[in-house]
Each structure stands twice: as structure tokens, then as C-alpha cells.
Design an enzyme around this catalytic site. Sequence first.
Site, PDB file in Angstrom:
ATOM      1  N   SER A   1       0.846  -1.200   0.000  1.00 44.22           N
ATOM      2  CA  SER A   1       0.000   0.000   0.000  1.00 44.22           C
ATOM      3  C   SER A   1       0.876   1.242   0.000  1.00 44.22           C
ATOM      4  CB  SER A   1      -0.892   0.030   1.241  1.00 44.22           C
ATOM      5  OG  SER A   1      -1.638  -1.151   1.343  1.00 44.22           O
TER       6      SER A   1
ATOM      7  N   GLU B   1       0.783  -2.566  13.946  1.00 43.07           N
ATOM      8  CA  GLU B   1      -0.214  -2.525  12.864  1.00 43.07           C
ATOM      9  C   GLU B   1      -1.572  -2.985  13.389  1.00 43.07           C
ATOM     10  OE1 GLU B   1       0.520  -5.070   9.441  1.00 43.07           O
ATOM     11  OE2 GLU B   1      -0.832  -3.848   8.230  1.00 43.07           O
TER      12      GLU B   1
ATOM     13  N   GLU C   1      -8.412 -15.767   9.663  1.00 40.23           N
ATOM     14  CA  GLU C   1      -8.060 -17.124  10.104  1.00 40.23           C
ATOM     15  C   GLU C   1      -6.727 -17.108  10.864  1.00 40.23           C
ATOM     16  OE1 GLU C   1      -9.044 -16.255   7.102  1.00 40.23           O
ATOM     17  OE2 GLU C   1     -10.934 -17.341   6.847  1.00 40.23           O
TER      18      GLU C   1
HETATM   19  C1  LIG Z   1      -6.177  -3.498   1.761  1.00 36.54           C
HETATM   20  C2  LIG Z   1      -4.910  -4.301   1.927  1.00 36.54           C
HETATM   21  C3  LIG Z   1      -3.711  -3.653   2.163  1.00 36.54           C
HETATM   22  C4  LIG Z   1      -2.526  -4.392   2.266  1.00 36.54           C
HETATM   23  N1  LIG Z   1      -1.360  -3.693   2.451  1.00 36.54           N
HETATM   24  C5  LIG Z   1      -0.203  -4.375   2.529  1.00 36.54           C
HETATM   25  C6  LIG Z   1       1.044  -3.656   2.659  1.00 36.54           C
HETATM   26  O1  LIG Z   1       1.078  -2.421   2.676  1.00 36.54           O
HETATM   27  N2  LIG Z   1       2.185  -4.361   2.728  1.00 36.54           N
HETATM   28  C7  LIG Z   1       2.200  -5.728   2.706  1.00 36.54           C
HETATM   29  O2  LIG Z   1       3.290  -6.296   2.822  1.00 36.54           O
HETATM   30  N3  LIG Z   1       1.048  -6.453   2.562  1.00 36.54           N
HETATM   31  C8  LIG Z   1      -0.144  -5.804   2.464  1.00 36.54           C
HETATM   32  N4  LIG Z   1      -1.320  -6.497   2.299  1.00 36.54           N
HETATM   33  C9  LIG Z   1      -1.262  -7.950   2.102  1.00 36.54           C
HETATM   34  C10 LIG Z   1      -1.793  -8.757   3.260  1.00 36.54           C
HETATM   35  O3  LIG Z   1      -0.946  -8.666   4.376  1.00 36.54           O
HETATM   36  C11 LIG Z   1      -1.930 -10.209   2.756  1.00 36.54           C
HETATM   37  O4  LIG Z   1      -2.879 -10.196   1.687  1.00 36.54           O
HETATM   38  C12 LIG Z   1      -2.379 -11.123   3.858  1.00 36.54           C
HETATM   39  O5  LIG Z   1      -1.350 -11.337   4.784  1.00 36.54           O
HETATM   40  C13 LIG Z   1      -2.851 -12.516   3.298  1.00 36.54           C
HETATM   41  O6  LIG Z   1      -1.875 -13.052   2.472  1.00 36.54           O
HETATM   42  P1  LIG Z   1      -2.236 -13.608   1.017  1.00 36.54           P
HETATM   43  O7  LIG Z   1      -2.979 -12.513   0.279  1.00 36.54           O
HETATM   44  O8  LIG Z   1      -0.981 -14.120   0.410  1.00 36.54           O
HETATM   45  O9  LIG Z   1      -3.276 -14.773   1.242  1.00 36.54           O
HETATM   46  P2  LIG Z   1      -2.938 -16.285   1.639  1.00 36.54           P
HETATM   47  O10 LIG Z   1      -1.908 -16.306   2.705  1.00 36.54           O
HETATM   48  O11 LIG Z   1      -2.648 -17.044   0.395  1.00 36.54           O
HETATM   49  O12 LIG Z   1      -4.307 -16.753   2.266  1.00 36.54           O
HETATM   50  C14 LIG Z   1      -5.417 -17.170   1.467  1.00 36.54           C
HETATM   51  C15 LIG Z   1      -6.513 -17.660   2.405  1.00 36.54           C
HETATM   52  O13 LIG Z   1      -6.065 -18.835   3.118  1.00 36.54           O
HETATM   53  C16 LIG Z   1      -6.195 -18.635   4.519  1.00 36.54           C
HETATM   54  N5  LIG Z   1      -5.063 -19.249   5.230  1.00 36.54           N
HETATM   55  C17 LIG Z   1      -3.756 -19.156   4.914  1.00 36.54           C
HETATM   56  N6  LIG Z   1      -3.005 -19.817   5.812  1.00 36.54           N
HETATM   57  C18 LIG Z   1      -3.862 -20.333   6.733  1.00 36.54           C
HETATM   58  C19 LIG Z   1      -3.685 -21.110   7.914  1.00 36.54           C
HETATM   59  N7  LIG Z   1      -2.470 -21.468   8.324  1.00 36.54           N
HETATM   60  N8  LIG Z   1      -4.787 -21.470   8.615  1.00 36.54           N
HETATM   61  C20 LIG Z   1      -6.031 -21.091   8.216  1.00 36.54           C
HETATM   62  N9  LIG Z   1      -6.247 -20.358   7.082  1.00 36.54           N
HETATM   63  C21 LIG Z   1      -5.186 -19.985   6.360  1.00 36.54           C
HETATM   64  C22 LIG Z   1      -6.168 -17.133   4.713  1.00 36.54           C
HETATM   65  O14 LIG Z   1      -6.793 -16.748   5.907  1.00 36.54           O
HETATM   66  C23 LIG Z   1      -6.913 -16.644   3.472  1.00 36.54           C
HETATM   67  O15 LIG Z   1      -8.302 -16.726   3.688  1.00 36.54           O
HETATM   68  C24 LIG Z   1      -2.535  -5.799   2.180  1.00 36.54           C
HETATM   69  C25 LIG Z   1      -3.753  -6.473   1.954  1.00 36.54           C
HETATM   70  C26 LIG Z   1      -4.931  -5.738   1.816  1.00 36.54           C
HETATM   71  C27 LIG Z   1      -6.209  -6.475   1.549  1.00 36.54           C
END
Ligand SMILES: Cc1cc2nc3c(=O)[nH]c(=O)nc-3n(C[C@H](O)[C@H](O)[C@H](O)COP(=O)(O)OP(=O)(O)OC[C@H]3O[C@@H](n4cnc5c(N)ncnc54)[C@H](O)[C@@H]3O)c2cc1C
Length: 419
Positions: free
Chosen positions: A149, A232, A385
Site C-alpha cells: 500500500s 499494525e 483465520e
Molecule cells: C487493503 C490491503 C492492504 C494491504 N497492504 C499491505 C502492505 O502495505 N504491505 C504488505 O506487505 N502487505 C499488504 N497487504 C497484504 C496482506 O498482508 C496479505 O494479503 C495477507 O497477509 C494474506 O496473504 P495472502 O494474500 O498471500 O493470502 P494467503 O496467505 O494465500 O491466504 C489465502 C486464504 O487462506 C487462509 N489461510 C492461509 N493460511 C492459513 C492457515 N495457516 N490457517 C487457516 N487459514 C489460512 C487465509 O486466511 C486466506 O483466507 C494488504 C492487503 C490488503 C487487503
Amino acid sequence: MSGSEERPHAELWAQVQAWLEEWWDPDLTVDAWWKAVAAAGWTAPHLSEEQGGRGLSRRSQTVVRSAFAKFGALLPPGGLGLLMAAPTILTQGTPEQVDRLVPPILEGQVNWCQLFSEPGAGSDLAGLTTRATRDGDKWIINGQKVWSSMAMTSDFGMLLARTDFDVPKHRGISWFAFPLDQPGVTIRPLREMTGQAVFNEVFLDDAVVDDADLIGGEGNGWAVTQTTLHFERTGIGAGGSHAAFPDPGPKGGMLGLRAGDAARIEPPSSKLTLGFEDVVELAQRTGRASDPSIRQALATLYAFTETGRWNALRGRAEAARGGGQSVASTGKLSQTRIVKLAAKLGMDILGPHGLLADADGVDGGVYAEAMVFSPASSIYGGADEIQRNIIGERSLGLPREPAPDRDRPFGEVLRSYGG
Ligand SMILES: Cc1cc2nc3c(=O)[nH]c(=O)nc-3n(C[C@H](O)[C@H](O)[C@H](O)COP(=O)(O)OP(=O)(O)OC[C@H]3O[C@@H](n4cnc5c(N)ncnc54)[C@H](O)[C@@H]3O)c2cc1C
């Protein structure tokens, strides 16, 4: 801010008013105004005096900002630097790093973004593969970040990179204060379903960072990251309204403005998340406040908001005693629930009319935009989660999730992405 917020902090409120009467000058540049605000300790009044604050409670930051807003003065600078980078550096940095990196954040001179998530590492953040290779007193960085972001308008990134692939994944990570303005960095915006492009992809190709900007020591980045994530989540749990606005730094576009003009700019974040007061006002204005189903939902939202506030108070008390991780996760979950219910309630109050966007919509399409943004609250700052896992494992003492790769050298772990 309501009178009820004002009253318990009447003394602080009066102190801020008196200071503003003496110092607020709408003809100053934003740059000069923010320097004066920081010198007086108002940007982060909860920090100690030697750290640039006033040694007040954590709550004081919100009270001070409300008092500035009510007075009509430009708020102190916001941004992720203030929310996360400054407290991380203050907690984990050396005195030299603190002296060099924190004052520009408090004075609004720089903006920071968070370079944590990668295409193959979000929830499993410790699986990140961006590589940092030592080269004398510098580190060479290669890899890719995503969902960063505000990277487009940032000067520094809180960068996580792997400095050792031969140790288990949590142990080979380092946290860098990473300068973004350099040839090895390419930032590309990603358009979201809100229509905005706050997110970015950040490509790092032989980018460089000084060893002097490694925060918390080599290989200690996971511990440093816990500090960042804690700030955060507690920020989001407490409403997080000061996270991004007013935008600091040269690319934020405010430093050269007249402070009086900048004070009238509407915070864009107010379009993304709604709170209890927003929807109560909407229900009253549209004559829907007497509808029993709307009243019932408003009462539920009020209950969520109050318990969220109590949880935030508990979190602050626990943080002061050196704990509070799972309270931060509870707060983050609670805020997600509030954001989603408030957005849905906005739609329920307005009916189909609420779906219209921008100029065609009610109040410039605020409610439609909040509805479209609200699912994001279950993802940013760590998915729902993951927060539940943290609460289960750290608070309730449930067995840890199986993690067969936890103790293996990261270089030997099977993975689908990254070098
Ligand atoms: C509006 C917004 C702003 C953001 N800003 C930033 C930023 O500035 N910098 C940055 O670095 N990131 C940022 N992010 C990213 C955010 O931190 C990640 O999207 C988040 O950590 C989830 O990772 P992923 O998208 O890879 O999903 P995944 O990790 O692939 O997860 C997919 C799904 O699987 C579930 N899941 C995964 N592992 C498990 C587990 N062990 N047990 C149960 N369920 C599980 C998750 O809950 C989710 O529903 C932002 C995201 C959003 C939406």
C-alpha cells in the site's frame, strides 16, 4: 469527535487548544507547520519526551488529533511510518538509527510503506524469498513484493528479506529501512475493486541498502516483524484512522501547500471505512432510524464498537506490561466485524440507491465504496483465520498448527515460488 471523547481528557484538550491558539498559522507551509507540531511533541504525544513526544498515554494521540480537527488546524502527519516504522525502530533500533530515522517521520518529511507480502508469502510470511546478499557494508536485494500500500508515494519501505537460506525460515530473515528512490526499484500500481490503485507490486533488482539500515540485527527480522505487526494490529484494532492521513513526505503532495488550505482537504480514508457514528447519522438523516430492523442492527454495531474500544484499552494496558499479542489479534478481528457491519448497514439504510458510485451516489458514493472495500478488512494486517490461530495458540493454549518445515533449513523447504 463527540463530547464524550472530549470530557475524560479535558485537561489535555484544553492544553492543545491553548497551544493551537498561540501557534496555528494557516499561512505557514505544511512543511513548517509539521515541524512546529513535531517540536512541540504533538505528532506522537504518547512517546517519551526524549523520543519526540510528551510522555502521555497512547490514547492521547487520538485526543490530540481530534482537538486539532475541532480547532480547524491541519492534523499532525499520519502515514505508516508513524503507525509502524517509528515504533519498530524505537523498540528495535540502535540510538544512531533512532536519531536518524525517527525525527523525519514525526516531522512528516518522509512516507513509509510496508514491504512484507510477496506473491508466495502472505499468511506464511516467514516463507518469504526476497534475498539480501551482503556486499561489504551494503546489502544487495533481489525479489518481489506485492500488495504494498502507498509504495508509489513512499520514500522508505519496511523491507523483510532473507539474509540466510541455510537456517530454518524464521531465523534467516532481516528487517531493513529500505530507501525506495533508486534504480533497482520498480513500482507498479495494482487497481483494486474500489477503482482506486492504492496497492502496488514492487520489483527489486540488485537494489541496495546500507548495513547501517539493518534494524534489530542480522537474522533477527522475525522478532522485529512481530513488533511491527503488533503496532499494525493495535492501530487497526483501535480504528486506525490516523494511519495514512494527512499524507507525509514529498510525494504525498502536501508539504508545499498552505497549511490552512491543506486543513480543508477531506481524508480519503473516510470513504473506505465507516463507523457507528456515520451510520447513525445516515439513518437519522434518511428517516430510517425508526425502522426496528435498522435500530436492532445499529444496537449490535454499537455493542461491537464499545467492546472493540474496551479491548483496545485492555491491549494498551497489556502492551504497557510487555504483552498483548493476542489482544491485538482480537482487536483486529473486532474492527473487521465493525467495518463489515457498518458497510452493510449503510446499504440496508439506503437500499438500491446506495449502490450508486461517485457523483451519482449518496454523499459522493461513500457508502458504495465502503461496501466494496469492506471485505479487505478480513485480509490486511493478517487474515481473520490467522488472527484466530494466534488467539488459539497464544491465548487459549491450543496445540500449535502442524508446521513440518519449521525446523528445516529454508533452502531445503519445498516451495512453489521464489529463488
Ligand atoms: C487493503 C490491503 C492492504 C494491504 N497492504 C499491505 C502492505 O502495505 N504491505 C504488505 O506487505 N502487505 C499488504 N497487504 C497484504 C496482506 O498482508 C496479505 O494479503 C495477507 O497477509 C494474506 O496473504 P495472502 O494474500 O498471500 O493470502 P494467503 O496467505 O494465500 O491466504 C489465502 C486464504 O487462506 C487462509 N489461510 C492461509 N493460511 C492459513 C492457515 N495457516 N490457517 C487457516 N487459514 C489460512 C487465509 O486466511 C486466506 O483466507 C494488504 C492487503 C490488503 C487487503
